[in-house]
Design a protein around this motif. Structure first.
Motif, mmCIF file in Angstrom:
data_model
loop_
_atom_site.group_PDB
_atom_site.id
_atom_site.type_symbol
_atom_site.label_atom_id
_atom_site.label_comp_id
_atom_site.label_asym_id
_atom_site.label_seq_id
_atom_site.Cartn_x
_atom_site.Cartn_y
_atom_site.Cartn_z
ATOM 1 N N ARG A 167 0.690 -1.292 0.059
ATOM 2 C CA ARG A 167 -0.106 0.071 0.021
ATOM 3 C C ARG A 167 1.028 1.401 -0.011
ATOM 4 N NH1 ARG A 167 -2.057 -3.846 3.065
ATOM 5 N NH2 ARG A 167 -1.238 -2.940 5.178
ATOM 6 N N GLY A 168 2.177 1.187 -0.363
ATOM 7 C CA GLY A 168 3.242 2.132 -0.089
ATOM 8 C C GLY A 168 2.969 3.158 -1.505
ATOM 9 N N LYS A 169 3.701 3.907 -1.662
ATOM 10 C CA LYS A 169 3.907 4.901 -2.749
ATOM 11 C C LYS A 169 4.421 4.076 -3.957
ATOM 12 C CE LYS A 169 5.987 9.203 -4.272
ATOM 13 N NZ LYS A 169 7.033 10.185 -3.911
ATOM 14 N N GLN A 170 3.805 4.056 -5.130
ATOM 15 C CA GLN A 170 4.246 3.478 -6.342
ATOM 16 C C GLN A 170 5.390 4.140 -7.104
ATOM 17 O OE1 GLN A 170 3.381 0.285 -7.726
ATOM 18 N NE2 GLN A 170 2.104 0.119 -5.688
ATOM 19 N N LEU A 171 6.440 3.854 -7.445
ATOM 20 C CA LEU A 171 7.412 4.372 -8.175
ATOM 21 C C LEU A 171 7.517 3.746 -9.653
ATOM 22 C CD1 LEU A 171 10.236 4.999 -5.575
ATOM 23 C CD2 LEU A 171 8.837 6.365 -6.413
ATOM 24 N N SER A 172 7.604 4.703 -10.558
ATOM 25 C CA SER A 172 8.143 4.065 -11.893
ATOM 26 C C SER A 172 9.488 3.574 -12.014
ATOM 27 C CB SER A 172 7.621 5.182 -12.926
ATOM 28 O OG SER A 172 8.697 6.339 -12.756
ATOM 29 N N SER A 173 10.030 3.078 -12.980
ATOM 30 C CA SER A 173 11.636 2.880 -13.130
ATOM 31 C C SER A 173 12.195 4.050 -12.913
ATOM 32 C CB SER A 173 11.661 2.262 -14.265
ATOM 33 O OG SER A 173 11.093 1.002 -14.346
ATOM 34 N N GLU A 174 11.706 5.297 -13.614
ATOM 35 C CA GLU A 174 12.574 6.567 -13.378
ATOM 36 C C GLU A 174 12.527 6.940 -11.885
ATOM 37 O OE1 GLU A 174 9.890 5.756 -15.429
ATOM 38 O OE2 GLU A 174 11.369 5.648 -17.639
ATOM 39 N N GLY A 175 11.442 6.924 -11.401
ATOM 40 C CA GLY A 175 11.254 7.300 -9.959
ATOM 41 C C GLY A 175 12.038 6.413 -9.083
ATOM 42 N N LEU A 176 12.214 5.164 -9.363
ATOM 43 C CA LEU A 176 13.077 4.484 -8.534
ATOM 44 C C LEU A 176 14.645 4.819 -8.726
ATOM 45 C CD1 LEU A 176 13.713 1.886 -6.551
ATOM 46 C CD2 LEU A 176 13.790 0.574 -8.484
ATOM 47 N N ALA A 177 14.963 5.157 -10.122
ATOM 48 C CA ALA A 177 16.239 5.407 -10.294
ATOM 49 C C ALA A 177 16.634 6.996 -9.654
ATOM 50 C CB ALA A 177 16.289 5.544 -11.702
ATOM 51 N N THR A 178 15.509 7.816 -9.571
ATOM 52 C CA THR A 178 15.865 9.065 -8.948
ATOM 53 C C THR A 178 16.128 8.991 -7.762
ATOM 54 O OG1 THR A 178 14.480 10.262 -10.750
ATOM 55 C CG2 THR A 178 14.643 11.216 -8.770
ATOM 56 N N CYS A 179 15.132 8.153 -6.818
ATOM 57 C CA CYS A 179 15.314 7.862 -5.554
ATOM 58 C C CYS A 179 16.557 7.374 -5.241
ATOM 59 C CB CYS A 179 14.399 6.675 -5.070
ATOM 60 S SG CYS A 179 14.456 6.270 -3.491
ATOM 61 N N ILE A 180 17.084 6.352 -5.776
ATOM 62 C CA ILE A 180 18.328 5.546 -5.759
ATOM 63 C C ILE A 180 19.706 6.828 -6.079
ATOM 64 C CG2 ILE A 180 20.251 3.956 -6.437
ATOM 65 C CD1 ILE A 180 17.613 2.149 -7.042
ATOM 66 N N GLN A 181 19.706 7.581 -6.976
ATOM 67 C CA GLN A 181 20.564 8.513 -7.293
ATOM 68 C C GLN A 181 20.463 9.488 -6.037
ATOM 69 O OE1 GLN A 181 22.833 8.505 -9.679
ATOM 70 N NE2 GLN A 181 23.588 10.016 -8.327
ATOM 71 N N ALA A 182 19.300 9.931 -5.562
ATOM 72 C CA ALA A 182 19.108 10.844 -4.442
ATOM 73 C C ALA A 182 20.149 10.363 -3.313
ATOM 74 C CB ALA A 182 17.785 11.185 -4.046
ATOM 75 N N ARG A 183 19.863 9.150 -2.889
ATOM 76 C CA ARG A 183 20.623 8.676 -1.814
ATOM 77 C C ARG A 183 22.128 8.613 -2.055
ATOM 78 N NH1 ARG A 183 15.739 8.840 -1.462
ATOM 79 N NH2 ARG A 183 16.629 10.863 -1.029
ATOM 80 N N ALA A 184 22.542 8.311 -3.446
ATOM 81 C CA ALA A 184 23.988 8.526 -3.823
ATOM 82 C C ALA A 184 24.412 9.983 -3.720
ATOM 83 C CB ALA A 184 24.316 7.774 -5.030
#
Length: 107
Positions: free
Chosen positions: A76-93
């Motif tokens: 039930r969490g926030k759905q991310l597209s592939s691009e959204g996931l990539a953005t999330c990972i890059q932000a953490r980096a």
């Protein structure tokens, strides 16, 4: 940055395993990736739901280090597209996170 996926439960079904392998192959070009399946407590079937959640939480916490960045995944969490996931990972980096942990919880 290292990325770890923790999955609570049993080994993946064959159709899930192929997806995991494909995803791992793609992302490992950029980051070191590990997958770990954490077994559920042996007596989980006899526990109440709150007891089981507490025990699973204790087990997961034992796998984590103090500075790990934890992302809990749930249906039930926030759905991310592939691009959204990539953005999330890059932000953490970009934040200099050394270890990003994605937790796939139990049922």
């Amino acid at each position: 940055m290292k990325i770890t996926f923790l999955s609570l439960g049993k080994a993946h079904e064959p159709y899930v395993k192929s997806g995991v392998e494909d995803f791992t192959k793609r992302i490992s070009r950029y980051y070191k990736v590990d997958w770990n399946i954490i077994p559920v407590p042996k007596n989980a079937a006899t526990m109440s739901e709150p007891e089981q959640k507490k025990k699973e939480g204790e087990i997961v916490l034992a796998w984590l280090e103090k500075d790990d960045y934890l992302v809990a995944l749930e249906e039930r969490g926030k759905q991310l597209s592939s691009e959204g996931l990539a953005t999330c990972i890059q932000a953490r980096a970009n934040e200099s996170v050394k270890h990003l942990v994605f937790l796939i919880g139990g049922a």
